[in-house]
Design an enzyme around this catalytic site. Structure first.
Site, PDB file in Angstrom:
ATOM      1  N   LYS A  78      23.006-114.031  -9.943  1.00 22.89           N
ATOM      2  CA  LYS A  78      21.849-114.762  -9.412  1.00 22.89           C
ATOM      3  C   LYS A  78      21.221-115.667 -10.485  1.00 22.89           C
ATOM      4  O   LYS A  78      21.564-115.565 -11.671  1.00 22.89           O
ATOM      5  CB  LYS A  78      20.837-113.751  -8.876  1.00 22.89           C
ATOM      6  CG  LYS A  78      21.388-112.924  -7.708  1.00 22.89           C
ATOM      7  CD  LYS A  78      20.305-112.023  -7.121  1.00 22.89           C
ATOM      8  CE  LYS A  78      20.852-111.203  -5.971  1.00 22.89           C
ATOM      9  NZ  LYS A  78      19.784-110.405  -5.318  1.00 22.89           N
ATOM     10  N   TYR A 135      20.850-115.215   3.691  1.00 25.05           N
ATOM     11  CA  TYR A 135      19.926-114.077   3.761  1.00 25.05           C
ATOM     12  C   TYR A 135      19.264-113.927   5.132  1.00 25.05           C
ATOM     13  O   TYR A 135      18.201-113.299   5.239  1.00 25.05           O
ATOM     14  CB  TYR A 135      18.869-114.196   2.661  1.00 25.05           C
ATOM     15  CG  TYR A 135      19.424-113.887   1.285  1.00 25.05           C
ATOM     16  CD1 TYR A 135      19.796-112.580   0.950  1.00 25.05           C
ATOM     17  CD2 TYR A 135      19.593-114.876   0.337  1.00 25.05           C
ATOM     18  CE1 TYR A 135      20.319-112.284  -0.291  1.00 25.05           C
ATOM     19  CE2 TYR A 135      20.120-114.580  -0.921  1.00 25.05           C
ATOM     20  CZ  TYR A 135      20.480-113.285  -1.223  1.00 25.05           C
ATOM     21  OH  TYR A 135      20.994-112.982  -2.455  1.00 25.05           O
ATOM     22  N   ASN A 172      17.120-109.699  -9.650  1.00 17.88           N
ATOM     23  CA  ASN A 172      17.901-108.514 -10.001  1.00 17.88           C
ATOM     24  C   ASN A 172      19.341-108.801 -10.419  1.00 17.88           C
ATOM     25  O   ASN A 172      20.223-107.972 -10.248  1.00 17.88           O
ATOM     26  CB  ASN A 172      17.796-107.452  -8.904  1.00 17.88           C
ATOM     27  CG  ASN A 172      18.401-107.897  -7.592  1.00 17.88           C
ATOM     28  OD1 ASN A 172      18.831-109.029  -7.475  1.00 17.88           O
ATOM     29  ND2 ASN A 172      18.448-107.007  -6.630  1.00 17.88           N
ATOM     30  N   HIS A 204      24.218-109.876  -6.894  1.00 18.14           N
ATOM     31  CA  HIS A 204      24.335-109.451  -5.501  1.00 18.14           C
ATOM     32  C   HIS A 204      25.648-108.699  -5.341  1.00 18.14           C
ATOM     33  O   HIS A 204      26.639-109.048  -5.991  1.00 18.14           O
ATOM     34  CB  HIS A 204      24.353-110.688  -4.590  1.00 18.14           C
ATOM     35  CG  HIS A 204      24.755-110.385  -3.176  1.00 18.14           C
ATOM     36  ND1 HIS A 204      23.854-109.938  -2.241  1.00 18.14           N
ATOM     37  CD2 HIS A 204      25.955-110.436  -2.557  1.00 18.14           C
ATOM     38  CE1 HIS A 204      24.487-109.731  -1.093  1.00 18.14           C
ATOM     39  NE2 HIS A 204      25.765-110.026  -1.261  1.00 18.14           N
ATOM     40  N   GLU A 261      30.490-112.850   3.775  1.00 11.64           N
ATOM     41  CA  GLU A 261      29.887-113.528   2.618  1.00 11.64           C
ATOM     42  C   GLU A 261      30.935-114.287   1.808  1.00 11.64           C
ATOM     43  O   GLU A 261      30.673-115.388   1.309  1.00 11.64           O
ATOM     44  CB  GLU A 261      29.169-112.494   1.754  1.00 11.64           C
ATOM     45  CG  GLU A 261      27.937-111.921   2.458  1.00 11.64           C
ATOM     46  CD  GLU A 261      27.340-110.699   1.775  1.00 11.64           C
ATOM     47  OE1 GLU A 261      26.348-110.169   2.289  1.00 11.64           O
ATOM     48  OE2 GLU A 261      27.871-110.267   0.720  1.00 11.64           O
TER      49      GLU A 261
HETATM   50  P1  CMP Z   1      20.225-107.960  -2.669  1.00 14.54           P
HETATM   51  O1  CMP Z   1      20.279-106.507  -2.339  1.00 14.54           O
HETATM   52  O2  CMP Z   1      21.348-108.598  -3.383  1.00 14.54           O
HETATM   53  O3  CMP Z   1      19.936-108.789  -1.326  1.00 14.54           O
HETATM   54  C1  CMP Z   1      18.638-108.786  -0.766  1.00 14.54           C
HETATM   55  C2  CMP Z   1      17.690-109.201  -1.836  1.00 14.54           C
HETATM   56  O4  CMP Z   1      16.349-109.271  -1.465  1.00 14.54           O
HETATM   57  C3  CMP Z   1      17.704-108.156  -2.944  1.00 14.54           C
HETATM   58  O5  CMP Z   1      18.946-108.195  -3.589  1.00 14.54           O
HETATM   59  C4  CMP Z   1      16.531-108.601  -3.756  1.00 14.54           C
HETATM   60  O6  CMP Z   1      16.856-109.670  -4.635  1.00 14.54           O
HETATM   61  C5  CMP Z   1      15.608-109.141  -2.680  1.00 14.54           C
HETATM   62  N1  CMP Z   1      14.531-108.209  -2.464  1.00 14.54           N
HETATM   63  C6  CMP Z   1      14.620-106.964  -1.950  1.00 14.54           C
HETATM   64  N2  CMP Z   1      13.401-106.396  -1.905  1.00 14.54           N
HETATM   65  C7  CMP Z   1      12.537-107.301  -2.404  1.00 14.54           C
HETATM   66  C8  CMP Z   1      11.132-107.315  -2.603  1.00 14.54           C
HETATM   67  N3  CMP Z   1      10.376-106.277  -2.274  1.00 14.54           N
HETATM   68  N4  CMP Z   1      10.590-108.439  -3.122  1.00 14.54           N
HETATM   69  C9  CMP Z   1      11.349-109.500  -3.428  1.00 14.54           C
HETATM   70  N5  CMP Z   1      12.694-109.552  -3.262  1.00 14.54           N
HETATM   71  C10 CMP Z   1      13.265-108.461  -2.752  1.00 14.54           C
END
Ligand code: CMP
Length: 140
Positions: free
Chosen positions: A11, A51, A114, A117, A128
């Site tokens: 990311k 998303y 984070n 993905h 995807e």
């Molecule tokens: P990922 O699981 O790759 O895909 C969904 C994404 O939504 C997740 O990673 C996070 O980057 C984002 N995400 C999930 N929960 C939150 C949150 N509470 N606030 C902001 N981003 C979020």
């Protein structure tokens, strides 16, 4: 895409922090083979579509803005049990809950930023992967 493949993105925070090499090294060391890979900046339309399942979540627009804020590295990875093993390698969504030694424990900043993905099912891995790569961009 068969059941031994998963889809990942490094990311924008992972790219920005110069962690492309570190993260790809961890992926290779864990036994994954790269079948397709590209560096690109997602358009707002692409991020919204990718998303779409989170469209009703309160963080959806924040997520779309963040995912279009800089380049990402998209890749298709191959390994036995790819989806589950990759999710183990990356760790929990929230880096404060991610196990030590996982990619997110090492390189993620927050729940939103984070670092990586990982697809959550074989079905989504196929969807995807096809979202980002044409058949001819995937090596045999
Ligand atoms: P990922 O699981 O790759 O895909 C969904 C994404 O939504 C997740 O990673 C996070 O980057 C984002 N995400 C999930 N929960 C939150 C949150 N509470 N606030 C902001 N981003 C979020």
């Amino acid at each position: 895409m068969s059941g031994n493949r998963t889809f990942t993105m490094i990311k924008p925070d992972g790219v920005e922090a110069n962690n492309i090499g570190n993260i790809l090294q961890m992926i290779s060391d864990a036994g994954f083979t790269i079948k397709a890979m590209k560096l690109k900046t997602l358009t707002t339309e692409q991020a919204k579509k990718f998303y779409e399942v989170h469209a009703e979540r309160p963080f959806y627009m924040e997520l779309v803005e963040y995912m279009t804020s800089g380049p990402i590295v998209a890749a298709i990875l191959e390994k036995d049990n790819a989806v589950a093993d990759f999710r183990t390698l990356i760790g929990a969504t929230d880096p404060s809950e991610a196990e030590a030694g996982t990619i997110r424990a090492k390189y993620a900043e927050s729940k939103a930023k984070n670092a990586v993905h990982g697809s959550d099912s074989d079905e989504n891995a196929a969807i995807e992967g096809a979202f980002h790569f044409s058949d001819e961009e995937i090596v045999g």
